[in-house]
Design a protein around this motif. Structure first.
Motif, PDB file in Angstrom:
ATOM      1  N   SER A 282      -6.467   3.023  -0.550  1.00 43.75           N
ATOM      2  CA  SER A 282      -6.260   1.849  -1.384  1.00 43.75           C
ATOM      3  C   SER A 282      -5.444   0.761  -0.696  1.00 43.75           C
ATOM      4  O   SER A 282      -4.479   0.236  -1.242  1.00 43.75           O
ATOM      5  CB  SER A 282      -5.571   2.271  -2.680  1.00 43.75           C
ATOM      6  OG  SER A 282      -5.522   1.193  -3.588  1.00 43.75           O
ATOM      7  N   GLY A 283      -5.811   0.460   0.565  1.00 37.95           N
ATOM      8  CA  GLY A 283      -5.174  -0.664   1.240  1.00 37.95           C
ATOM      9  C   GLY A 283      -3.805  -0.401   1.818  1.00 37.95           C
ATOM     10  O   GLY A 283      -3.097  -1.333   2.175  1.00 37.95           O
ATOM     11  N   THR A 284      -3.384   0.877   1.940  1.00 34.95           N
ATOM     12  CA  THR A 284      -2.078   1.150   2.542  1.00 34.95           C
ATOM     13  C   THR A 284      -2.150   1.178   4.062  1.00 34.95           C
ATOM     14  O   THR A 284      -1.138   1.326   4.724  1.00 34.95           O
ATOM     15  CB  THR A 284      -1.472   2.485   2.035  1.00 34.95           C
ATOM     16  OG1 THR A 284      -2.430   3.526   2.209  1.00 34.95           O
ATOM     17  CG2 THR A 284      -1.072   2.397   0.587  1.00 34.95           C
TER      18      THR A 284
ATOM     19  N   GLY B 232       9.519  -0.556   4.035  1.00 33.93           N
ATOM     20  CA  GLY B 232       9.481   0.866   4.347  1.00 33.93           C
ATOM     21  C   GLY B 232       8.207   1.559   3.900  1.00 33.93           C
ATOM     22  O   GLY B 232       8.102   2.765   3.971  1.00 33.93           O
ATOM     23  N   ALA B 233       7.222   0.787   3.398  1.00 31.22           N
ATOM     24  CA  ALA B 233       5.965   1.419   2.962  1.00 31.22           C
ATOM     25  C   ALA B 233       5.291   2.074   4.161  1.00 31.22           C
ATOM     26  O   ALA B 233       5.281   1.516   5.245  1.00 31.22           O
ATOM     27  CB  ALA B 233       5.044   0.385   2.344  1.00 31.22           C
ATOM     28  N   GLN B 234       4.744   3.234   3.951  1.00 29.45           N
ATOM     29  CA  GLN B 234       4.093   3.967   5.028  1.00 29.45           C
ATOM     30  C   GLN B 234       2.601   3.721   4.996  1.00 29.45           C
ATOM     31  O   GLN B 234       2.051   3.408   3.955  1.00 29.45           O
ATOM     32  CB  GLN B 234       4.344   5.461   4.821  1.00 29.45           C
ATOM     33  CG  GLN B 234       5.810   5.800   4.801  1.00 29.45           C
ATOM     34  CD  GLN B 234       6.161   6.788   5.902  1.00 29.45           C
ATOM     35  OE1 GLN B 234       5.374   7.609   6.260  1.00 29.45           O
ATOM     36  NE2 GLN B 234       7.336   6.667   6.431  1.00 29.45           N
TER      37      GLN B 234
ATOM     38  N   GLN C 123      -3.394  10.886   1.990  1.00 27.59           N
ATOM     39  CA  GLN C 123      -2.254  10.598   1.121  1.00 27.59           C
ATOM     40  C   GLN C 123      -1.726   9.212   1.434  1.00 27.59           C
ATOM     41  O   GLN C 123      -1.701   8.788   2.580  1.00 27.59           O
ATOM     42  CB  GLN C 123      -1.129  11.606   1.364  1.00 27.59           C
ATOM     43  CG  GLN C 123      -1.429  12.971   0.821  1.00 27.59           C
ATOM     44  CD  GLN C 123      -0.181  13.826   0.737  1.00 27.59           C
ATOM     45  OE1 GLN C 123       0.750  13.656   1.507  1.00 27.59           O
ATOM     46  NE2 GLN C 123      -0.177  14.753  -0.195  1.00 27.59           N
ATOM     47  N   GLY C 124      -1.304   8.516   0.401  1.00 27.29           N
ATOM     48  CA  GLY C 124      -0.726   7.192   0.589  1.00 27.29           C
ATOM     49  C   GLY C 124      -0.188   6.697  -0.732  1.00 27.29           C
ATOM     50  O   GLY C 124      -0.351   7.335  -1.764  1.00 27.29           O
ATOM     51  N   SER C 125       0.437   5.535  -0.695  1.00 27.57           N
ATOM     52  CA  SER C 125       1.065   5.023  -1.909  1.00 27.57           C
ATOM     53  C   SER C 125       0.057   4.316  -2.816  1.00 27.57           C
ATOM     54  O   SER C 125       0.372   3.952  -3.926  1.00 27.57           O
ATOM     55  CB  SER C 125       2.195   4.062  -1.545  1.00 27.57           C
ATOM     56  OG  SER C 125       1.693   3.030  -0.711  1.00 27.57           O
ATOM     57  N   GLY C 126      -1.169   4.124  -2.314  1.00 28.54           N
ATOM     58  CA  GLY C 126      -2.174   3.413  -3.112  1.00 28.54           C
ATOM     59  C   GLY C 126      -2.719   4.265  -4.247  1.00 28.54           C
ATOM     60  O   GLY C 126      -2.330   5.403  -4.462  1.00 28.54           O
ATOM     61  N   THR C 127      -3.667   3.693  -4.952  1.00 28.95           N
ATOM     62  CA  THR C 127      -4.274   4.349  -6.106  1.00 28.95           C
ATOM     63  C   THR C 127      -5.085   5.570  -5.684  1.00 28.95           C
ATOM     64  O   THR C 127      -5.838   5.508  -4.722  1.00 28.95           O
ATOM     65  CB  THR C 127      -5.240   3.368  -6.796  1.00 28.95           C
ATOM     66  OG1 THR C 127      -4.589   2.116  -6.910  1.00 28.95           O
ATOM     67  CG2 THR C 127      -5.656   3.864  -8.157  1.00 28.95           C
TER      68      THR C 127
END
Length: 109
Positions: free
Chosen positions: A73-75, A9-11, A35-39
């Motif tokens: 960061s690679g998302t 489910g990662a976006q 915006q993303g889940s990466g650093t």
């Protein structure tokens, strides 16, 4: 057990537009925020399909027209956002609208 690299489910990265009007035009002083889940602080920017400077900054004010994407960061690459030199027309909010929503429209020219 095999584990996927990204959680289920990662976006992909998302590109936020401020002010939130589409089409985006330079003379609105458009700021793009990734915006993303990466650093935080590890954002790669792409302009017109090419990797483009600004690495490490999560947001900046656009000074040249073009189509922008970001990868936090690679998302994964965000959906593209086009910023134009500024023709007149109708500005609509940059988020999806459903029937029955109250909406503010803006005429530019």
């Amino acid at each position: 057990a095999w584990c996927p690299l990204s959680p289920a489910g990662a976006q992909s990265s998302q590109l936020l537009l401020e002010p939130p009007w589409r089409p985006a035009v330079l003379w609105d002083g458009v700021t793009l925020t990734c915006q993303g889940s990466g650093t935080a602080g590890a954002t790669t920017w792409h302009k017109d399909g090419q990797r483009w400077g600004q690495r490490g900054r999560d947001h900046f004010t656009v000074t040249k027209s073009g189509t922008y994407r970001c990868d936090r960061s690679g998302t994964g690459l965000s959906p593209p956002v086009r910023v134009s030199d500024g023709e007149g027309g109708l500005g609509v909010p940059a988020w999806p609208l459903l029937e029955g929503d109250t909406v503010t429209l803006r005429c530019r020219g």
